[in-house]
Design a protein around this motif. Sequence first.
Motif, PDB file in Angstrom:
ATOM      1  N   UNK A  95       0.829  -1.208   0.000  1.00  8.98           N
ATOM      2  CA  UNK A  95       0.000   0.000   0.000  1.00  8.98           C
ATOM      3  C   UNK A  95       0.864   1.260   0.000  1.00  8.98           C
ATOM      4  N   UNK A  96       0.295   2.331  -0.515  1.00  8.82           N
ATOM      5  CA  UNK A  96       0.941   3.633  -0.371  1.00  8.82           C
ATOM      6  C   UNK A  96      -0.108   4.708  -0.113  1.00  8.82           C
ATOM      7  N   UNK A 122      -5.762  12.394  -5.120  1.00  7.49           N
ATOM      8  CA  UNK A 122      -6.615  11.240  -4.824  1.00  7.49           C
ATOM      9  C   UNK A 122      -7.616  11.005  -5.970  1.00  7.49           C
ATOM     10  N   UNK A 123      -8.204  12.072  -6.483  1.00  3.34           N
ATOM     11  CA  UNK A 123      -9.163  11.909  -7.585  1.00  3.34           C
ATOM     12  C   UNK A 123      -8.493  11.344  -8.839  1.00  3.34           C
ATOM     13  N   UNK A 139      -5.771   8.916   1.174  1.00  5.14           N
ATOM     14  CA  UNK A 139      -6.153   7.617   0.638  1.00  5.14           C
ATOM     15  C   UNK A 139      -5.036   6.594   0.734  1.00  5.14           C
ATOM     16  N   UNK A 140      -5.434   5.342   0.975  1.00 10.48           N
ATOM     17  CA  UNK A 140      -4.493   4.231   0.859  1.00 10.48           C
ATOM     18  C   UNK A 140      -4.792   3.528  -0.472  1.00 10.48           C
ATOM     19  N   UNK A 141      -3.760   3.376  -1.270  1.00  9.96           N
ATOM     20  CA  UNK A 141      -3.921   2.732  -2.573  1.00  9.96           C
ATOM     21  C   UNK A 141      -3.003   1.530  -2.689  1.00  9.96           C
ATOM     22  N   UNK A 142      -3.429   0.560  -3.490  1.00 14.58           N
ATOM     23  CA  UNK A 142      -2.590  -0.626  -3.689  1.00 14.58           C
ATOM     24  C   UNK A 142      -1.455  -0.319  -4.651  1.00 14.58           C
ATOM     25  N   UNK A 143      -0.277  -0.781  -4.317  1.00  8.60           N
ATOM     26  CA  UNK A 143       0.860  -0.637  -5.235  1.00  8.60           C
ATOM     27  C   UNK A 143       0.642  -1.595  -6.403  1.00  8.60           C
ATOM     28  N   UNK A 165      -5.866   0.812  -7.723  1.00 10.58           N
ATOM     29  CA  UNK A 165      -6.962   0.307  -6.911  1.00 10.58           C
ATOM     30  C   UNK A 165      -6.926   0.940  -5.529  1.00 10.58           C
ATOM     31  N   UNK A 166      -8.076   1.489  -5.124  1.00 14.03           N
ATOM     32  CA  UNK A 166      -8.129   2.111  -3.808  1.00 14.03           C
ATOM     33  C   UNK A 166      -8.316   1.033  -2.743  1.00 14.03           C
ATOM     34  N   UNK A 167      -7.662   1.211  -1.619  1.00 15.75           N
ATOM     35  CA  UNK A 167      -7.860   0.302  -0.494  1.00 15.75           C
ATOM     36  C   UNK A 167      -8.852   0.936   0.485  1.00 15.75           C
TER      37      UNK A 167
END
Lengths: 243, 243
Positions: free
Chosen positions: B25-26, B34-35, B84-88, B43-45
Amino acid sequence: MSISKNQLKTITSLSQKKYRQKYNLFIAEGVKVVKELLNSSFEVDLLFATDDFETTISSDKIIRISDVELQKISNLKSPNKVLGLFKIPDEKSLQKNGLTIALDKVNDPGNLGTIIRLCDWFGVTQLICSKETVDCYNQKVVQASMGSLTRISIKYLDLENYLKEINLPSFIADMDGENVYKSELPKEAILIMGNEANGVSDAIKKLINNKISIPRFGETQETESLNVATATAILLSEFKRNV
Amino acid sequence: MSISKNQLKTITSLSQKKYRQKYNLFIAEGVKVVKELLNSSFEVDLLFATDDFETTISSDKIIRISDVELQKISNLKSPNKVLGLFKIPDEKSLQKNGLTIALDKVNDPGNLGTIIRLCDWFGVTQLICSKETVDCYNQKVVQASMGSLTRISIKYLDLENYLKEINLPSFIADMDGENVYKSELPKEAILIMGNEANGVSDAIKKLINNKISIPRFGETQETESLNVATATAILLSEFKRNV
């Protein structure tokens, strides 16, 4: 020796433009930047330095302090041996030859510092700033300019009036301008760069017909516009590459 | 709703690369960035957002928090509605066409972010980084890239091996290189930019014959070399201006 209460107060106050103007002093830190200033026409007022800072300036201009004291007065994450107070020089008279960069309300000190360094690299000796542009003696500008501040004539003035009176081809960097790679760029000119968020102001856009842009090569239209310092780098390169 | 202790711990840990890799995650912050990520293939976590952040993502992906809570988890001076946390994402496979930028031990997150944004502007879709180059999911890189991160394929690999195996004309940006304005630059190529302090490493200099430089126009030799992001801007402009 150590730092007096009064000196501490002066140093702290110099983070504000009004006190820099009141005392006619600005701060520069670190071995590299301070040495460049010492080797220039800038006049030193006082240095605060740890014992391992070597210099030949007269001893009444230097106060030896401890690492802890330097830490206390420094604005850098990693203080580097010396903090200097220098006199703000008089502005030089306006030149009318060569290429001039003019900044319209550039806000970010890092951007102004980078642009000063770029002027130095590309042999642009005069930088004009609108009165709303960040002060070039702001410490972040001084540090980011890496000594180039000593070699560029920087003038703050009413940009609109200046452009009305000057008789030189002028170019606005603008997203809707002509492709710079296809533009004919004269040796003697003024290149106007605008504010980070809003670009060049409408009043100045009305005054100047020539608008140039760096075309976007990526496929998407979503890319944020180029940062003003980056755009200045590319445009300066275009003005200078054929000289 | 508010932030659980565990979530807080995860968010804090993501400032370190090893935890970003562990959780895959990052972090990205602020409405704009974020948008752009939400509108991309990323992919948003989970999002932590104040009530005034408007989004259409499913409610199990968003935790509404107060301004005070956002302040607490934010790494920005002025938090802006959402963290936001997003998948790497998985790294894409190597491309061999077009222009590729390769970075040799670039350290500064702001520089990497600016270079990612420049790649996006100039239509460079592939960025190769030596393993020692700063992680592109470092939050400062994410913020500085302003959404361009979603459009560039970034690969970390052993740069020396990569350059040994790839069969493309390669160019090192080097102070002692040939004047870039007089160089012939192919459309398909690799442009190698070096570390902020040391430039490109000797091992890679031995491997690559073509060295190009941006000439200094200023009269003094004291000007600090151009910043790596600024130099990348000028060189990319040169590679692309005649395409």
